[in-house]
Design a protein around this motif. Structure first.
Motif, short mmCIF file in Angstrom:
data_model
loop_
_atom_site.label_atom_id
_atom_site.label_comp_id
_atom_site.label_asym_id
_atom_site.label_seq_id
_atom_site.Cartn_x
_atom_site.Cartn_y
_atom_site.Cartn_z
N GLY A 287 -41.85 55.96 24.44
CA GLY A 287 -42.22 57.37 24.44
C GLY A 287 -43.72 57.58 24.31
O GLY A 287 -44.30 58.43 24.99
N VAL A 288 -44.37 56.80 23.43
CA VAL A 288 -45.83 56.90 23.27
C VAL A 288 -46.54 56.52 24.57
O VAL A 288 -47.51 57.16 24.98
CB VAL A 288 -46.30 56.00 22.11
N PHE A 289 -46.03 55.47 25.25
CA PHE A 289 -46.63 55.05 26.51
C PHE A 289 -46.50 56.14 27.57
O PHE A 289 -47.47 56.44 28.30
CB PHE A 289 -45.95 53.77 27.01
N ILE A 290 -45.32 56.77 27.68
CA ILE A 290 -45.12 57.81 28.68
C ILE A 290 -46.01 59.01 28.41
O ILE A 290 -46.68 59.54 29.31
CB ILE A 290 -43.63 58.21 28.72
N VAL A 291 -46.06 59.45 27.14
CA VAL A 291 -46.89 60.61 26.79
C VAL A 291 -48.37 60.30 27.03
O VAL A 291 -49.12 61.12 27.58
CB VAL A 291 -46.63 61.02 25.33
N GLY A 292 -48.81 59.10 26.62
CA GLY A 292 -50.21 58.72 26.82
C GLY A 292 -50.58 58.64 28.29
O GLY A 292 -51.68 59.04 28.70
N THR A 293 -49.67 58.13 29.10
CA THR A 293 -49.92 58.02 30.54
C THR A 293 -50.06 59.40 31.17
O THR A 293 -50.98 59.64 31.97
CB THR A 293 -48.77 57.24 31.22
N ILE A 294 -49.15 60.31 30.81
CA ILE A 294 -49.22 61.67 31.37
C ILE A 294 -50.50 62.37 30.92
O ILE A 294 -51.18 63.02 31.73
CB ILE A 294 -47.98 62.47 30.95
N LEU A 295 -50.86 62.23 29.65
CA LEU A 295 -52.08 62.88 29.15
C LEU A 295 -53.33 62.32 29.82
O LEU A 295 -54.24 63.07 30.18
CB LEU A 295 -52.17 62.71 27.63
N SER A 296 -53.38 61.00 29.99
CA SER A 296 -54.55 60.40 30.64
C SER A 296 -54.68 60.88 32.08
O SER A 296 -55.79 61.18 32.55
CB SER A 296 -54.44 58.88 30.61
N TYR A 297 -53.55 60.99 32.78
CA TYR A 297 -53.60 61.46 34.17
C TYR A 297 -54.07 62.91 34.23
O TYR A 297 -54.93 63.26 35.05
CB TYR A 297 -52.21 61.33 34.80
N VAL A 298 -53.53 63.76 33.35
CA VAL A 298 -53.91 65.18 33.35
C VAL A 298 -55.39 65.34 33.00
O VAL A 298 -56.11 66.13 33.64
CB VAL A 298 -53.02 65.96 32.38
N LEU A 299 -55.87 64.60 32.00
CA LEU A 299 -57.26 64.73 31.58
C LEU A 299 -58.22 64.27 32.68
O LEU A 299 -59.25 64.90 32.92
CB LEU A 299 -57.50 63.92 30.30
N VAL A 300 -57.88 63.16 33.35
CA VAL A 300 -58.74 62.69 34.44
C VAL A 300 -58.77 63.70 35.57
O VAL A 300 -59.82 63.97 36.17
CB VAL A 300 -58.27 61.31 34.93
#
Length: 308
Positions: A287-300
């Motif tokens: 879950g942490v990996f999925i949330v972190g991946t989505i946040l990194s994509y949105v921020l970039v």
């Protein structure tokens, strides 16, 4: 290990081949239509798959999907699009069966669900592509209208010229406007309806220019020529920004793909490697990996989305 590498390369080459084939099909269809218009080619015998596809394309559901494809700037018929989705579902099912070890019917169900999610994500990501293409063509529209006014044509005749000369999607929108004008709809009303269909800032400026010049008078050809040059300069600046931020945008896509590919490869070599991820503390890490991946994509995407 070598089998996994070869399989990954074959998947990448397959995706690249499908992309090139679709581009070739789109160009071939466009040239075929032009050749049929030029040489008045008669209708030829068709296969039952083509007839079935044409019947499906006329259904209400297919018309709804066709509108979404146009807005996403995907030059495919609904039947062709669903054919690709079906092939993609079976391809994912094959991948899940041979790499992840997921057996039938779960691999087929997950493959179909994944393609459905990819479809919705594709429409969300490309929802503004239609408007972006319209903005890119707006400078050519202004230049062609300005030249037609200098040649002595009226503004209505200039719009009909734009409808004939400019390719889609601008050509289709101006063709619709030209038909409305021929049916007796007022110019302001037709332009207002077109503005509702294309709610972009550039087109609102273009429409406001036509409104003001028609009511207040003035040299409309010079105004349109200056607008065309301004829009062309903006398009060049936007392209330079996209070029400079291309690395960051592709990194935001590759970063989440690489760990997933490595985990699947390790699971192919060592069966049961990913089992701890679906039990106990592994679910928390997943879950942490999925949330972190989505946040990194949105921020970039937010950082690289520079508006001019």
């Amino acid at each position: 290990m070598s089998i996994s590498i070869l399989f990954s390369l074959s998947v990448l080459l397959g995706i690249w081949g499908i992309y090139e084939y679709l581009g070739y099909r789109a160009k071939k269809t466009e040239w075929k239509k032009r050749a049929e218009e030029w040489y008045d080619v008669k209708a030829q015998r068709r296969s039952f798959l083509s007839d079935w596809g044409d019947r499906f394309d006329r259904t209400p559901h297919a018309q709804e999907i066709h509108g979404k494809l146009i807005k996403a700037n995907i030059s495919l018929a609904p039947s062709e699009y669903y054919g690709i989705m079906l092939i993609g579902s079976f391809g994912l099912a094959f991948f899940l069966n041979n790499v992840v070890g997921l057996k039938f019917p779960y691999n087929l169900l997950i493959g179909a669900a994944s393609m459905y999610m990819i479809q919705n994500l594709l429409f969300i990501i490309r929802r503004n592509k239609y408007q972006e293409r319209m903005n890119d063509q707006l400078s050519d529209v202004c230049r062609l209208l300005a030249n037609s006014l200098r040649a002595g044509l009226t503004l209505t005749q200039g719009i009909e010229l734009v409808a004939r000369e400019i390719p889609q999607p601008a050509g289709m929108e101006f063709k619709r406007m030209a038909r409305e004008l021929q049916l007796g709809v007022g110019f302001d009303k037709a332009l207002m309806d077109m503005e509702k269909r294309i709610p972009t800032r550039d087109f609102r400026i273009f429409a406001a220019t036509l409104y003001i010049q028609r009511r207040a008078g003035g040299n409309l050809s010079e105004v349109l020529q200056e607008m065309a040059e301004t829009l062309e300069d903006r398009r060049i600046v936007n392209q330079e920004i996209k070029t400079m931020t291309a690395e960051q945008r592709y990194v935001s896509i590759l970063v989440p793909i690489m760990p997933i590919a490595l985990v699947l490869m390790m699971n192919t070599i060592n069966k049961g490697f990913i089992d701890p991820l679906f039990s106990g503390f592994g679910l928390v890490l997943l879950g942490v990996f999925i949330v972190g991946t989505i946040l990194s994509y949105v921020l970039v995407k937010k950082v690289t989305n520079i508006k001019v």
